[in-house]
Design a protein around this motif. Structure first.
Motif, mmCIF file in Angstrom:
data_model
loop_
_atom_site.group_PDB
_atom_site.id
_atom_site.type_symbol
_atom_site.label_atom_id
_atom_site.label_comp_id
_atom_site.label_asym_id
_atom_site.label_seq_id
_atom_site.Cartn_x
_atom_site.Cartn_y
_atom_site.Cartn_z
ATOM 1 N N GLY A 9 -53.384 -56.180 98.968
ATOM 2 C CA GLY A 9 -53.031 -55.239 97.908
ATOM 3 C C GLY A 9 -51.549 -55.175 97.611
ATOM 4 O O GLY A 9 -51.113 -54.427 96.740
ATOM 5 N N ARG A 12 -49.520 -55.023 94.153
ATOM 6 C CA ARG A 12 -49.358 -53.769 93.395
ATOM 7 C C ARG A 12 -47.969 -53.180 93.561
ATOM 8 O O ARG A 12 -47.559 -52.326 92.786
ATOM 9 N N TRP A 86 -57.959 -55.596 93.890
ATOM 10 C CA TRP A 86 -57.752 -54.420 93.045
ATOM 11 C C TRP A 86 -57.869 -54.807 91.584
ATOM 12 O O TRP A 86 -57.712 -55.967 91.230
ATOM 13 N N VAL A 88 -57.149 -52.973 87.425
ATOM 14 C CA VAL A 88 -56.586 -51.887 86.639
ATOM 15 C C VAL A 88 -57.084 -52.056 85.202
ATOM 16 O O VAL A 88 -57.098 -53.160 84.677
ATOM 17 N N SER A 111 -51.790 -61.755 91.334
ATOM 18 C CA SER A 111 -52.273 -60.805 90.332
ATOM 19 C C SER A 111 -52.035 -61.336 88.931
ATOM 20 O O SER A 111 -51.095 -62.092 88.680
#
Length: 168
Positions: A9, A12, A86, A88, A111
């Motif tokens: 993660g 982020r 993750w 968004v 990401s």
């Protein structure tokens, strides 16, 4: 199957790169306006950008969501198993990150986030941290690193084409 790195993660956290990993940060202008953002967000969230960049994608789900396993393939030869860590989906920001699983040529996280700034410009930002995990990526040294940067640029170019903004 467990992730091949500890700081799951971490993409982020702006500017964060775990010790022993190499960072990557690439921002590509995709176009302008709400419709470009909407198309770009959908292409990123549904793996369409990756497929348009010439990669094979085998995903457990049609849309990125935390916990979804996905294997990216290059020429059907190199297989890179990952898991989405993750996602968004906001009014001006959409995307996800995946982390590497055993068998991936690299170890780390990457990401893919589309955002629409206050002036309406739509950007794709690819952020990653990685280190070699297979003998051939270790032996490849700077060339393997160059391939990762080329992959990020190719994703940006594919998203520009998919969104059809000729001014990009």
């Amino acid at each position: 199957m467990s992730f091949t790195y500890e700081d799951v993660g971490a993409t982020r956290k702006p500017g964060h790169c775990p010790e022993g990993f190499r960072p990557l940060h690439l921002r590509t202008r995709i176009g302008e306006g709400h419709e470009v953002f909407r198309r770009a967000a959908e292409a990123v969230l549904t793996w369409e950008m990756h497929r348009a960049a010439g990669l094979g994608v085998i995903a457990a789900e049609a849309r990125a969501a935390a916990g979804v396993d996905v294997t990216v393939t290059l020429g059907g030869v190199i297989k890179a198993p990952c898991r989405v860590v993750w996602t968004v989906e906001e009014h001006r920001r959409a995307g996800w990150a995946y982390g590497t699983l055993p068998g991936h040529p690299e170890c780390g996280e990457e990401s893919f986030v589309v955002d629409r700034t206050g002036d309406g410009t739509v950007w794709l930002t690819i952020t990653a941290f990685s280190r070699p995990a297979k003998w051939y990526t270790k032996a490849g040294g700077p060339a393997a690193r160059g391939l990762q940067h080329a992959y990020a640029r190719r994703c940006g170019a594919a998203l520009q084409r998919l969104c059809g903004d000729e001014d990009s």
